[in-house]
Motif scaffolding. Structure first.
Motif, PDB file in Angstrom:
ATOM      1  N   TYR A   1       0.811  -1.212   0.000  1.00  0.00           N
ATOM      2  CA  TYR A   1       0.000   0.000   0.000  1.00  0.00           C
ATOM      3  C   TYR A   1       0.849   1.267   0.000  1.00  0.00           C
ATOM      4  CZ  TYR A   1      -4.049   2.946   0.988  1.00  0.00           C
ATOM      5  OH  TYR A   1      -5.045   3.897   0.901  1.00  0.00           O
ATOM      6  N   ILE A   2       1.957   1.250   0.725  1.00  0.00           N
ATOM      7  CA  ILE A   2       2.788   2.455   0.821  1.00  0.00           C
ATOM      8  C   ILE A   2       3.818   2.561  -0.308  1.00  0.00           C
ATOM      9  CG2 ILE A   2       2.479   2.492   3.320  1.00  0.00           C
ATOM     10  CD1 ILE A   2       5.405   1.583   3.602  1.00  0.00           C
ATOM     11  N   ALA A   3       4.028   1.458  -1.042  1.00  0.00           N
ATOM     12  CA  ALA A   3       5.082   1.448  -2.064  1.00  0.00           C
ATOM     13  C   ALA A   3       4.910   2.506  -3.150  1.00  0.00           C
ATOM     14  CB  ALA A   3       5.179   0.052  -2.688  1.00  0.00           C
ATOM     15  N   PRO A   4       3.697   2.727  -3.687  1.00  0.00           N
ATOM     16  CA  PRO A   4       3.583   3.763  -4.725  1.00  0.00           C
ATOM     17  C   PRO A   4       4.015   5.148  -4.240  1.00  0.00           C
ATOM     18  CG  PRO A   4       1.664   2.335  -4.768  1.00  0.00           C
ATOM     19  CD  PRO A   4       2.442   1.974  -3.535  1.00  0.00           C
ATOM     20  N   HIS A   5       3.861   5.401  -2.938  1.00  0.00           N
ATOM     21  CA  HIS A   5       4.275   6.691  -2.370  1.00  0.00           C
ATOM     22  C   HIS A   5       5.736   6.671  -1.947  1.00  0.00           C
ATOM     23  CE1 HIS A   5       4.467  10.293   0.020  1.00  0.00           C
ATOM     24  NE2 HIS A   5       4.525   9.633   1.166  1.00  0.00           N
ATOM     25  N   CYS A   6       6.102   5.689  -1.162  1.00  0.00           N
ATOM     26  CA  CYS A   6       7.434   5.676  -0.557  1.00  0.00           C
ATOM     27  C   CYS A   6       8.548   5.225  -1.493  1.00  0.00           C
ATOM     28  CB  CYS A   6       7.422   4.768   0.673  1.00  0.00           C
ATOM     29  SG  CYS A   6       6.337   5.332   2.010  1.00  0.00           S
ATOM     30  N   THR A   7       8.239   4.331  -2.414  1.00  0.00           N
ATOM     31  CA  THR A   7       9.270   3.756  -3.287  1.00  0.00           C
ATOM     32  C   THR A   7       9.146   4.213  -4.733  1.00  0.00           C
ATOM     33  OG1 THR A   7       9.302   1.778  -1.880  1.00  0.00           O
ATOM     34  CG2 THR A   7      10.328   1.605  -4.057  1.00  0.00           C
ATOM     35  N   ASP A   8       7.931   4.141  -5.275  1.00  0.00           N
ATOM     36  CA  ASP A   8       7.746   4.395  -6.704  1.00  0.00           C
ATOM     37  C   ASP A   8       7.509   5.870  -7.042  1.00  0.00           C
ATOM     38  OD1 ASP A   8       7.846   1.640  -6.786  1.00  0.00           O
ATOM     39  OD2 ASP A   8       5.671   1.404  -6.931  1.00  0.00           O
ATOM     40  N   HIS A   9       7.034   6.625  -6.066  1.00  0.00           N
ATOM     41  CA  HIS A   9       6.718   8.052  -6.273  1.00  0.00           C
ATOM     42  C   HIS A   9       5.766   8.245  -7.465  1.00  0.00           C
ATOM     43  CE1 HIS A   9       9.846   8.621  -3.350  1.00  0.00           C
ATOM     44  NE2 HIS A   9      10.728   8.020  -4.131  1.00  0.00           N
ATOM     45  N   SER A  10       4.762   7.387  -7.503  1.00  0.00           N
ATOM     46  CA  SER A  10       3.799   7.411  -8.604  1.00  0.00           C
ATOM     47  C   SER A  10       2.444   7.966  -8.182  1.00  0.00           C
ATOM     48  CB  SER A  10       3.623   5.993  -9.167  1.00  0.00           C
ATOM     49  OG  SER A  10       3.209   5.096  -8.143  1.00  0.00           O
ATOM     50  N   VAL A  11       2.422   8.637  -7.016  1.00  0.00           N
ATOM     51  CA  VAL A  11       1.180   9.240  -6.501  1.00  0.00           C
ATOM     52  C   VAL A  11       1.496  10.651  -5.999  1.00  0.00           C
ATOM     53  CG1 VAL A  11       0.287   6.983  -5.783  1.00  0.00           C
ATOM     54  CG2 VAL A  11       1.530   8.384  -4.125  1.00  0.00           C
ATOM     55  N   PRO A  12       0.482  11.517  -5.893  1.00  0.00           N
ATOM     56  CA  PRO A  12       0.723  12.833  -5.292  1.00  0.00           C
ATOM     57  C   PRO A  12       1.304  12.684  -3.890  1.00  0.00           C
ATOM     58  CG  PRO A  12      -1.403  12.798  -6.373  1.00  0.00           C
ATOM     59  CD  PRO A  12      -0.904  11.381  -6.375  1.00  0.00           C
ATOM     60  N   GLU A  13       2.179  13.589  -3.494  1.00  0.00           N
ATOM     61  CA  GLU A  13       2.917  13.455  -2.242  1.00  0.00           C
ATOM     62  C   GLU A  13       2.060  13.635  -0.989  1.00  0.00           C
ATOM     63  OE1 GLU A  13       6.243  16.046  -2.240  1.00  0.00           O
ATOM     64  OE2 GLU A  13       7.294  15.024  -3.873  1.00  0.00           O
ATOM     65  N   ASN A  14       0.993  14.408  -1.072  1.00  0.00           N
ATOM     66  CA  ASN A  14       0.208  14.721   0.125  1.00  0.00           C
ATOM     67  C   ASN A  14      -0.787  13.607   0.453  1.00  0.00           C
ATOM     68  OD1 ASN A  14      -1.247  15.324  -2.234  1.00  0.00           O
ATOM     69  ND2 ASN A  14      -2.553  16.817  -1.173  1.00  0.00           N
ATOM     70  N   VAL A  15      -0.277  12.397   0.607  1.00  0.00           N
ATOM     71  CA  VAL A  15      -1.134  11.212   0.749  1.00  0.00           C
ATOM     72  C   VAL A  15      -2.087  11.288   1.945  1.00  0.00           C
ATOM     73  CG1 VAL A  15       0.338   9.603  -0.506  1.00  0.00           C
ATOM     74  CG2 VAL A  15       0.798  10.065   1.920  1.00  0.00           C
ATOM     75  N   ASN A  16      -1.619  11.815   3.073  1.00  0.00           N
ATOM     76  CA  ASN A  16      -2.474  11.843   4.263  1.00  0.00           C
ATOM     77  C   ASN A  16      -3.576  12.895   4.185  1.00  0.00           C
ATOM     78  OD1 ASN A  16      -1.165   9.697   5.422  1.00  0.00           O
ATOM     79  ND2 ASN A  16       0.152  10.934   6.738  1.00  0.00           N
ATOM     80  N   GLU A  17      -3.538  13.705   3.144  1.00  0.00           N
ATOM     81  CA  GLU A  17      -4.609  14.683   2.907  1.00  0.00           C
ATOM     82  C   GLU A  17      -5.603  14.182   1.864  1.00  0.00           C
ATOM     83  OE1 GLU A  17      -2.829  18.380   1.832  1.00  0.00           O
ATOM     84  OE2 GLU A  17      -1.412  18.340   3.517  1.00  0.00           O
TER      85      GLU A  17
END
Length: 419
Positions: free
Chosen positions: A233-249
């Motif tokens: 679940y966290i890989a697209p954000h933490c590893t791949d950077h394939s999602v907008p950065e403000n995930v918790n918003e």
């Protein structure tokens, strides 16, 4: 004179019938009235029993029903409740087991049947159900140059993603700078950090016997499937950077808007959004749908059903049971409403081949998947989520915490909540 007497006698008969006619009052939120209005009108026409809806905001259903229970009386004969409240209200509603005839049971996805049972009784009848499925940009996935580039880079054809790895590959592939200013402005997908249900779906896909708790109420949030799912679940954000950065918003609304605004190529979202795609959005006419992703245990999702229940203090129980039985037998009538949802397999199948309802086939496949199941049927579910589950997901999304340690801490917190 004889005609006048006849007319008077007939009027008296109608007056007597009207005096005996029943009215049932249903407490719902806005979507609940929308999806049940057509069936209520047909029910009244065929039975003479009037149906009145009291419409309140989402939280108002919980608050109003709770107040009724505390008072020991009820102004409502039927309440349409979110599945997350089933355990909370189970001791204050009638057992509807007699309404679950074999024909009804066979027509409902197993997960919906399971969520209707609390303890030894069937506390409610599904009114409609939803689940997350995969949404993708058909125009991008069908583009020859995109297909060629993806095949060259990843070694397999570009097509709607089915597995975790395909999801990550495609999300990375579509993340790009489209205007040449050196900054990414288009992402493969999003990661929702404001809610935890999407992660829970991956937990089931990974093969866990349940999410957070097992069937005996034991805390299993630290098992291998939960860990594996959280890492994914966290890989697209933490590893791949394939999602907008403000995930918790990012919550459901933000994820939906990103897709509609043409900022993401894919999203996992509740199926009803397909029919509600704005005509003036950048993706109108370009949206494709597929079943939810599959992990080691196959396709799985956390369903979002709502249930019709009869308060123990209802004054019109027979009429209420008639309505609930009628509603499930005519479940397809709600599909014509704006939200376009139902609960039964037959209702969805009756529309599955019609233009504009392409999302029904992947929704049914997802709802009926063997690994699909509901949230823990526990009175403290929301407290568990608020104090342990969501904080764990958000901590993991900082990309600085050890996933195993995060889940171990969450387990300890949940055990304290349950104690």
């Amino acid at each position: 004179m004889r005609k006048m007497l006849g007319a008077s006698a007939l009027a008296l008969i109608f007056m007597a019938a009207a005096a005996k006619a029943e009215t049932i009052n249903i407490l719902v939120e806005g979507g609940g009235e929308m999806l049940q209005k057509a069936v209520a009108e047909k029910f009244t026409k065929e039975t003479g029993i009037e149906v009145k809806f009291t419409v309140v905001p989402y939280q108002g259903v919980f608050d109003k029903f709770s107040a009724e229970i505390a008072s020991g009386s009820s102004a409502f004969d039927v309440v349409t409740i979110d599945v997350v409240w089933n355990a909370k209200f189970a001791n204050h509603v009638d057992d509807l087991s007699p309404l679950f005839a074999d024909v009804v049971r066979k027509d409902l996805p197993p997960a919906l049947l399971a969520d209707a049972k609390v303890g030894d009784k069937m506390i409610g009848m599904p009114a409609w159900a939803n689940a997350e499925i995969v949404f993708y940009r058909k125009d991008l996935f069908d583009k020859p140059e995109e297909k060629e580039a993806f095949q060259a880079k990843y070694g397999y054809p570009l097509a709607p993603p089915k597995t975790w790895q395909q999801w990550r590959d495609m999300a990375k592939f579509f993340t790009r700078d489209t205007d040449g200013d050196g900054k990414v402005d288009f992402w493969g997908t999003d990661t929702i950090g404001a809610f935890s249900e999407e992660w829970m779906a991956h937990v089931l896909q990974a093969g866990s016997p349940g999410v957070i708790l097992d069937k005996d109420g034991n805390v299993i949030i630290d098992n291998e499937a939960h860990k594996k799912a959280l890492e994914f679940y966290i890989a697209p954000h933490c590893t791949d950077h394939s999602v907008p950065e403000n995930v918790n918003e990012i919550g459901w609304g933000e994820a939906q808007n990103l897709f509609y605004q043409g900022k993401t190529a894919m999203m996992k979202f509740w199926a009803h959004a397909y029919k509600m795609t704005p005509e003036d959005s950048k993706v109108s006419g370009k949206v494709g749908v597929a079943p939810m992703l599959a992990g080691d245990a196959g396709i799985a999702a956390i369903p979002g059903p709502w249930y019709n229940v009869i308060p123990s203090a209802s004054q019109h129980k027979d009429a209420s049971k008639k309505f609930i039985a009628f509603a499930i037998a005519n479940n397809g009538l709600g599909i014509e409403a704006k939200l376009g949802l139902a609960a039964t397999n037959s209702a969805y199948n009756s529309y599955a081949g019609k233009p504009g309802y392409e999302h029904f086939k992947p929704l049914l496949e997802t709802l009926s998947a063997p690994a699909t199941q509901g949230r823990p049927m526990n009175e403290k579910y929301q407290e568990i989520v608020d104090e342990a589950v969501l904080p764990a997901v958000q901590q993991a999304l900082t990309c600085k915490a050890d996933v195993g340690e995060v889940l171990t801490e969450a387990k300890e917190t949940i055990e304290d909540v349950l104690d």
